[in-house]
Design an enzyme around this catalytic site. Structure first.
Site, short mmCIF file in Angstrom:
data_model
loop_
_atom_site.label_atom_id
_atom_site.label_comp_id
_atom_site.label_asym_id
_atom_site.label_seq_id
_atom_site.Cartn_x
_atom_site.Cartn_y
_atom_site.Cartn_z
N SER A 45 0.78 -1.29 0.14
CA SER A 45 -0.02 -0.06 -0.21
C SER A 45 0.73 1.21 0.13
CB SER A 45 -0.90 -0.01 1.21
OG SER A 45 -0.22 -0.03 2.48
N HIS A 273 -0.53 6.23 6.43
CA HIS A 273 -0.14 6.12 4.93
C HIS A 273 0.23 7.42 4.24
CE1 HIS A 273 -1.86 1.95 5.27
NE2 HIS A 273 -1.27 1.69 4.07
#
Length: 299
Positions: A45, A273
């Protein structure tokens, strides 16, 4: 137990020197324009870019973004052929095994590799270490001792053995196997191994990072150790290591300077993230590591 930060920094410096040697032996021998013929991006990711606009690709739940660093690198290179095989949640085993998603299955990422591939970037290892589990577990236990280090306690057994420290070399071995697999399938490719962005400050947390006070330096050390072992494997494989670290741009940084979003994102990105700025920075560093100036597409 994890090594002290000073020892980790000395180790990282030594590994950086090794990586510099490997960089000289690898991409320096190839003409920069040759990189653009066929570029394949592999990773998890932190490569795919969940929820960064605009999402694209199949399977949809791989959550790839047009704004992720592979797309930015491909555009800067003027890649003749570009395949982004990255997928959120991927582990090293998903290079050679299908990855089961909620509503679909992603094929093995190595399916994208061919003998004529000229450039491969890969960002992997975080999920082998247990990234998602660590984020959630350390958050859950923080309420039991906000000024202590309950996360470190959770991962340390009665004999003082740190489970996360034990996972680091195993993760390194998995990354090494990935790099060997890339070399076998695409022997002529330049390979760039991308490290992980700095998630936390080294000593003190913030509202964006509601972990216990003592666990901030502990988790920072885990990040250091993960990047160090990835850098070591890259050097041993003759690949380029792309250092994505940068103090002052973690989850606690001001919104305009943040490269990684916190538990509660303030910009389009998955929690904990990279955001679009983080992806742009990593893309620039990949290009610099390959000897390509950012913003200057190859002829």
């Amino acid at each position: 137990m994890s090594a002290p930060p000073s020892a980790r920094r000395r180790t990282a410096a030594a590994l950086a020197a090794l990586a510099g040697v490997s960089a000289l032996l690898g991409p320096a021998a190839a003409r920069a324009e040759d990189l653009a013929a066929r570029y394949v991006a592999l990773g998890d990711s932190f490569t795919a870019g969940p929820f960064i606009p605009h999402q694209y690709g199949d399977p949809a739940l791989c959550l790839r973004s047009r704004g992720n660093y592979p797309n930015l690198v491909a555009e800067a290179l003027g890649a003749a052929e570009f395949v982004d095989a990255s997928c959120a949640g991927a582990e090293s085993r998903h290079m050679t095994e299908p990855q089961t998603l909620a509503l679909d299955t992603a094929p093995p990422q190595f399916d994208a590799l061919t003998p004529d591939t000229t450039l491969v970037t890969v960002g992997i290892g975080g999920n082998d270490l247990g990234f998602g589990e660590i984020v959630l577990k350390c958050l859950a236990v923080s309420v039991t001792d906000l000024t202590g280090d309950p996360c470190r306690d959770h991962y340390t057994d009665p004999q003082g053995r740190d489970e996360l420290a034990q996972r680091i070399p195993e993760t390194g071995e998995a990354v090494g196997e990935v790099l060997a697999g890339i070399r076998e399938r695409s022997p002529g490719a330049t390979v760039a191994v991308v490290g992980y962005l700095e998630l936390l400050p080294s000593e003190k947390g913030c509202l964006q990072v509601p972990y216990a006070t003592g666990d901030i330096p502990y988790l920072y050390g885990v990040w250091e150790d993960l990047n160090a072992v990835i850098e070591k494997e890259a050097a041993e494989a003759g690949a380029v290591f792309v250092d994505a670290s940068g103090p002052g741009h973690d989850m606690c940084a001001p919104r305009s300077e943040r490269w990684v979003e916190g538990i509660f994102p303030t910009r389009p990105a998955a929690p904990v993230h990279p955001n679009a700025d983080g992806m742009a920075e990593v893309g620039d560093r990949v290009l610099a590591s390959l000897g390509v100036r950012a913003g200057s597409p190859l002829a």
